[in-house]
Design a protein around this motif. Structure first.
Motif, PDB file in Angstrom:
ATOM      1  N   VAL A 188       0.610  -1.230  -0.002  1.00 48.94           N
ATOM      2  CA  VAL A 188      -0.079  -0.028   0.062  1.00 48.94           C
ATOM      3  C   VAL A 188       0.819   1.448  -0.092  1.00 48.94           C
ATOM      4  O   VAL A 188       0.728   2.209  -0.876  1.00 48.94           O
ATOM      5  CB  VAL A 188      -0.777   0.131   1.175  1.00 48.94           C
ATOM      6  N   PHE A 212       0.929   4.216  -2.978  1.00 49.56           N
ATOM      7  CA  PHE A 212       0.747   5.576  -2.626  1.00 49.56           C
ATOM      8  C   PHE A 212       2.023   6.401  -3.114  1.00 49.56           C
ATOM      9  O   PHE A 212       1.652   7.545  -3.772  1.00 49.56           O
ATOM     10  CB  PHE A 212       0.379   5.903  -1.237  1.00 49.56           C
ATOM     11  N   ALA A 241      -4.788  11.233   2.646  1.00 49.64           N
ATOM     12  CA  ALA A 241      -4.902   9.736   2.326  1.00 49.64           C
ATOM     13  C   ALA A 241      -3.816   9.061   3.340  1.00 49.64           C
ATOM     14  O   ALA A 241      -4.198   8.030   3.614  1.00 49.64           O
ATOM     15  CB  ALA A 241      -4.470   9.388   1.050  1.00 49.64           C
ATOM     16  N   PHE A 261      -3.617   2.759   7.479  1.00 48.19           N
ATOM     17  CA  PHE A 261      -3.570   2.045   6.136  1.00 48.19           C
ATOM     18  C   PHE A 261      -4.112   0.822   6.254  1.00 48.19           C
ATOM     19  O   PHE A 261      -4.290   0.251   5.190  1.00 48.19           O
ATOM     20  CB  PHE A 261      -2.017   2.141   6.236  1.00 48.19           C
ATOM     21  N   HIS A 278      -6.958   1.305   3.818  1.00 50.27           N
ATOM     22  CA  HIS A 278      -6.492   1.175   2.513  1.00 50.27           C
ATOM     23  C   HIS A 278      -6.087  -0.125   1.829  1.00 50.27           C
ATOM     24  O   HIS A 278      -6.389  -0.419   0.668  1.00 50.27           O
ATOM     25  CB  HIS A 278      -5.282   2.131   2.071  1.00 50.27           C
ATOM     26  N   TRP A 320      -8.017  -2.140  -1.166  1.00 52.46           N
ATOM     27  CA  TRP A 320      -7.161  -2.794  -2.287  1.00 52.46           C
ATOM     28  C   TRP A 320      -7.568  -4.050  -2.231  1.00 52.46           C
ATOM     29  O   TRP A 320      -7.645  -4.653  -3.618  1.00 52.46           O
ATOM     30  CB  TRP A 320      -5.804  -2.466  -2.050  1.00 52.46           C
ATOM     31  N   VAL A 364     -14.999   0.741  -1.040  1.00 52.94           N
ATOM     32  CA  VAL A 364     -14.561   1.825  -0.174  1.00 52.94           C
ATOM     33  C   VAL A 364     -15.619   2.056   0.868  1.00 52.94           C
ATOM     34  O   VAL A 364     -15.569   2.908   1.562  1.00 52.94           O
ATOM     35  CB  VAL A 364     -14.433   3.078  -1.348  1.00 52.94           C
ATOM     36  N   TYR A 415     -14.785   2.553   4.549  1.00 50.49           N
ATOM     37  CA  TYR A 415     -14.268   4.026   4.965  1.00 50.49           C
ATOM     38  C   TYR A 415     -15.256   4.713   5.871  1.00 50.49           C
ATOM     39  O   TYR A 415     -15.066   5.198   6.998  1.00 50.49           O
ATOM     40  CB  TYR A 415     -13.800   4.751   3.824  1.00 50.49           C
ATOM     41  N   SER A 463      -1.475   5.145  10.539  1.00 47.78           N
ATOM     42  CA  SER A 463      -0.838   5.845   9.584  1.00 47.78           C
ATOM     43  C   SER A 463       0.240   6.492   9.915  1.00 47.78           C
ATOM     44  O   SER A 463       0.804   5.992  10.833  1.00 47.78           O
ATOM     45  CB  SER A 463      -2.021   7.072   9.357  1.00 47.78           C
TER      46      SER A 463
END
Length: 483
Positions: free
Chosen positions: A188, A192, A248, A253, A256, A260, A265, A268, A349
């Motif tokens: 991930v 990014f 983001a 993470f 995310h 993926w 989504v 979220y 994060s």
């Protein structure tokens, strides 16, 4: 305590880290610079020390325990910051003292983004790249990277992962095996970084600046290759791309990863921390942009909005990029922005600060206590979404918050004792402990004017912030060392 196991892992990690000093050599050759020697020397020194530490205990195969993991993480980040400073200290340009070199290295690896350097536009490209690379490695954590590699060397990694990852809940794994978890995080992270690089390039940066700024954007670091930071490019498109990726990168993470993995989504919006994080940034951005427009700081509404939103997202996520000297903005805006860094980004994060989920739990706990005044006998759980939060987690959050405030107060007094005024000392500690970077007063433009003592205090704050305080403080408690 398995000291031989700890020694073996530290040696292996140092040898692994030494390899990261070779890419700047390639950069030096690409740009036909003669600044490659300090990186070769730093590589050789770090590799040699790693071998010396590892070789006597190379045959040890004992299982790593949780207590050993804390020792490895705390020791390695301290050692890493020191050895990461080697190329900066050995380089002729810039000419840096040991204190400045360690400060810059630790600032990069902890993704703080505070700097003691000036004249970035004229520095060798290899030095500039190395600073950005330090932040990129520190963003997800060199330990998490090592967790994906160490099992191949016969070392288990779950204890390292628990000691390294930020946030109040550390036992959730994205995949059944810790090695796969670490790899998933890095997939991930790499995705990014690649997308951010391409975005910056298409918006007008050259490839070197695009790569370097993608490194520090995704890592929420804030280092730049220019003294004016992102403001150097004077591009609304670049600002908007930075805002998107800073936002983001401040999200957990694991969200995310699931987006993926399952190509969806909706999770979220279902995450309480994500909702709180988004609302905080929206409200903060609105307040800052409206204040700039009301005070006519910029000539147009659009400039007020872009600069206001950019700085709000940058400071609140503890990235530290700047498009303007926000410390000179009118009213309470500069202090409001500094306060927002205490919240930071989401747990899991690359952001610093106390983390949104902790503040959310503190808020819900406060609401519960108010409700208890009306209904003293009621059993009212603290909930995140539809799930009740265990009392142990709530207690841990309050404990962390209390210790954070105490540590901040001690560091503030220590910083003021070096001669700094209250505003400069407050913002310097906030910028270091929250892994933010830019401050107010004397540290608005950087930490280069501080005394060596103040810089070392900042280094300690950076380490405490990066490892979320307890990982280091636990080492000085009698309980930790008691069998």
């Amino acid at each position: 305590m398995n000291w031989t196991t700890v020694q073996r892992i530290l040696g292996l990690l140092l040898m692994l880290f030494s390899i990261t000093m070779l890419p700047p050599v390639v950069v030096s050759f690409i740009f036909r610079e003669s600044s490659w020697l300090p990186f070769i020397q730093g590589f050789a020194l770090t590799l040699a020390v790693g071998i010396v530490i590892w070789f006597p205990v190379r045959g040890v195969r004992k299982e790593l325990r949780l207590r050993d993991g804390f020792i490895v993480v705390a020791s390695f980040w301290t050692v890493l910051g020191t050895f990461g400073a080697a190329p900066l200290f050995l380089a002729d340009v810039p000419s840096m003292s040991l204190t400045d070199a360690v400060f810059e290295s630790m600032s990069g690896l902890t993704t703080t983004g505070a700097t003691v350097l000036t004249g970035l536009d004229t520095l060798p490209k290899s030095i500039l790249y190395y600073r950005q690379q330090l932040q990129w490695l520190g963003g997800m954590g060199i330990i998490v990277l090592a967790v994906a590699v160490l099992p191949m060397l016969g070392v288990g990694g779950m204890q390292l992962y628990r000691a390294e990852t930020p946030g109040p809940v550390k036992d959730n794994k994205l995949t059944p095996r810790i090695t796969e978890t670490a790899k998933a995080l890095w997939y991930v992270y790499l995705a990014f970084t690649t997308l951010c690089t391409v975005g910056y390039f298409l918006a007008g940066m050259d490839w070197f600046d695009a790569i370097c700024h993608a490194f520090s954007t995704v890592a929420i670091g804030g280092f730049s290759t220019h003294d004016l930071s992102i403001g150097y490019f004077n591009s609304a498109a670049i600002d908007l791309i930075a805002i998107a990726f800073m936002f983001a990168a401040g999200i957990n993470f694991s969200l995310h990863f699931f987006a993926w993995r399952f190509v969806q989504v909706k999770h979220y919006a279902a995450d309480p921390e994500f909702r709180a994080y988004t609302k905080m940034l929206l409200v903060l951005s609105l307040i800052v942009a409206a204040s700039l427009a009301w005070s006519n700081t910029y000539g147009s509404i659009s400039d007020s909005v872009i600069n206001g939103v950019f700085q709000a997202v940058s400071i609140a996520t503890t990235t530290g990029f700047t498009t303007a000297n926000y410390s000179a903005w009118p009213g309470a805006i500069p202090v409001l922005l500094i306060f927002s860094s205490f919240v930071g980004g989401s747990a899991g994060s690359t952001a610093g600060g106390i983390k949104v989920i902790r503040w959310l739990l503190i808020y819900k706990q406060g609401v519960r206590e108010i409700a208890r005044l009306v209904h003293p006998s009621a059993e009212i759980p603290v909930k995140l979404g539809n799930n009740a939060v265990p009392f142990r987690v709530v207690d841990a959050v309050w404990g962390f918050f209390s210790v954070y405030i105490v540590v901040f107060g001690i560091m503030l007094l220590a910083m003021m004792s070096t001669g700094l005024d209250q505003v400069s000392a407050f913002s310097a500690v906030a910028a270091s402990l929250n892994n933010l970077g830019p401050g107010l007063g004397e540290v608005a433009a950087g930490f280069m004017t501080l005394s060596d003592t103040a810089k070392w205090i900042s280094v300690v704050c950076m380490l405490l912030g990066r490892l979320e305080i307890f990982t280091l403080l636990v080492l000085i408690t009698p309980t930790f060392w008691r069998h």
